[in-house]
Design an enzyme around this catalytic site. Structure first.
Site, mmCIF file in Angstrom:
data_model
loop_
_atom_site.group_PDB
_atom_site.id
_atom_site.type_symbol
_atom_site.label_atom_id
_atom_site.label_comp_id
_atom_site.label_asym_id
_atom_site.label_seq_id
_atom_site.Cartn_x
_atom_site.Cartn_y
_atom_site.Cartn_z
ATOM 1 N N SER A 206 0.759 -1.404 -0.127
ATOM 2 C CA SER A 206 0.080 0.048 -0.066
ATOM 3 C C SER A 206 0.746 1.202 -0.060
ATOM 4 C CB SER A 206 -1.072 -0.013 1.119
ATOM 5 O OG SER A 206 -0.119 -0.155 2.404
ATOM 6 N N HIS B 238 -5.554 -4.017 -2.291
ATOM 7 C CA HIS B 238 -5.221 -2.840 -3.152
ATOM 8 C C HIS B 238 -5.075 -3.554 -4.526
ATOM 9 C CE1 HIS B 238 -4.503 0.219 -0.298
ATOM 10 N NE2 HIS B 238 -4.203 -0.809 0.499
ATOM 11 N N LYS C 174 -12.226 -0.301 -0.780
ATOM 12 C CA LYS C 174 -11.396 0.485 -1.742
ATOM 13 C C LYS C 174 -12.047 0.608 -3.297
ATOM 14 C CE LYS C 174 -7.232 -0.298 1.164
ATOM 15 N NZ LYS C 174 -7.869 -0.666 2.424
#
Length: 425
Positions: free
Chosen positions: A176, A204, A235
């Site tokens: 990240s 991610h 996300k």
């Protein structure tokens, strides 16, 4: 006892003091930050789905139909049809047998690591893993071996030292703070060789890479080869919560032993429904993933023209490492004044001496916006006394942090393997 005001002043002097900023309106490419319109370049709303009409409507409808809260933990009365539906869809999306919803990615990682790593076993954790994995290692009854970032030789050496002990390898898929991807193929090969489990956190990666947005595991061609895949709903899927995909037996083990799952109220129905709608959009509109990757390439190219080192990042996360925390914060403030919000990241989130601006691209950004943002960041850096190209490159920053990261990152009584650890090539 340390006076609280003294501690706060100390944080300010070190450039580590943080204050929460207020964003008005939804998480779009442009927002109002503390009353000032800015381009948002540090949000994890990667596909621009957090404010998509279908996602909003799904969440609103769920609140009217199922209520705002689930009312209880999953094993009491908190499991509702709105939880089971996304679990079934997520398992199918990831081509796995089963999926479980957790309240957050933090809870999922802590729950999985502590459930799989019992007394007498060893957790092998990348030194740049997310704090949730680090804390899972701290809370587990196992020993922890922190291997140097993405260093499969160091990992292989540690696995040989721990031969015969039940073990698990845990790694982020996309890191990240650096935007690079774990060497998943090599990690899985080592796991097979040493008969250990593999847990991959796709926080991610999900919705951002791989065929159909299924993440780094699928991009590496490792479908069915990873024991546990952890993903997030907060996300690229634009909602809140997390999920775990695994085989049925593993799912039942987690239901009965993962403490964050057992002792937390189930995710709120609107979040689960919003994520389900977002997943449908990912499946229907794969061009969003292509646009995200194209935007990341544009930003990297423009930043390189400004003199920034962007080597290492291959994803939608692009770090600008400047080293000093005060300088990073100054660049952040100057960029905000010029209409770009790119948050400064300082210790303890990143190792000492590697403070940075962590840029996050969204599919909903335009290429023109990203080009302009790169120019703004270049000017802000010069105004802050930092000349791009003369700072700490990402790779050098990793090497500088490696000496102390193993012990500091785990904080869990790391295995004493280091007496004859091989030197990195």
């Amino acid at each position: 006892m340390t006076d609280l005001h003294e501690r706060l002043n100390e944080l300010k002097e070190l450039g580590l003091y943080r204050r929460m900023r207020m964003i008005s309106g939804p998480q779009g490419p442009r927002v109002v930050l503390d009353g000032k319109p800015v381009l948002l370049l540090c949000s994890n709303n990667y596909l621009g789905l957090a404010d998509h009409p279908r996602v909003r409507e799904a969440a609103a409808d769920a609140a009217m139909r199922w209520g705002v809260g689930a009312g209880a933990s999953r094993l009491v009365s908190g499991t509702m049809t709105i939880h089971r539906r996304p679990e079934e869809r997520l398992a199918a999306f990831e081509h796995g047998e089963a999926a479980l919803l957790f309240g957050s990615g933090y809870l999922a990682n802590v729950g999985v690591v502590t459930a799989l790593a019992g007394s007498g076993t060893v957790v092998f954790s990348d030194e740049l893993n997310h704090a949730s994995i680090v804390d899972g290692c701290r809370l587990a009854k196992a020993d922890t071996f922190v291997y140097q970032h993405a260093d499969v030789e160091h990992l292989a050496w540690g696995l040989r030292k721990a031969e015969g002990r039940g073990s698990v390898i845990v790694t982020d898929a996309v890191f990240s703070m650096d935007g690079d991807v774990a060497p998943l193929q090599e990690i899985v090969e080592l796991a097979r060789l040493h008969d250990v489990r593999v847990v991959v956190d796709e926080a991610h990666g999900t919705g951002c890479m791989g065929p159909g947005g299924r993440g780094a595991v699928h991009e590496a061609g490792l479908e069915g080869e990873v024991d546990v895949v952890v993903g997030t709903l907060g996300k690229a899927l634009g909602a809140y919560g997390a999920y775990v995909v695994c085989e049925q037996a593993m799912a039942q083990l987690l239901v009965n032993t993962a403490r964050p799952f057992i002792f937390s109220t189930a995710p709120p129905p609107p979040a689960a429904a919003g994520a389900l709608a977002a997943l449908g959009l990912v499946e229907e509109q794969p061009h969003r993933i292509d646009k995200l990757q194209a935007n990341a390439d544009v930003l990297r190219d423009e930043l390189a023209k400004e003199g920034f080192s962007v080597a290492g990042s291959t994803t939608q996360i692009v770090p600008l490492v400047v080293g000093d925390a005060r300088v990073a914060m100054r660049i952040c403030e100057l960029a905000i004044e010029q209409g770009v919000f790119a948050q400064a990241i300082r210790p303890p989130t990143v190792p000492e001496g590697t403070s940075r601006l962590r840029l996050a691209v969204m599919a909903s950004h335009t290429k023109a916006e990203l080009r302009d943002a790169a120019h703004v960041l270049g000017r802000a850096a010069l105004q802050a006394g930092f000349r791009p190209g003369t700072g700490v490159p990402v790779i050098a920053a990793r090497e500088a942090a490696a000496e102390s990261a193993a012990g500091a990152a785990a904080g869990a009584g790391p295995v004493d393997f280091e007496a004859d650890v091989p030197q990195a090539a």
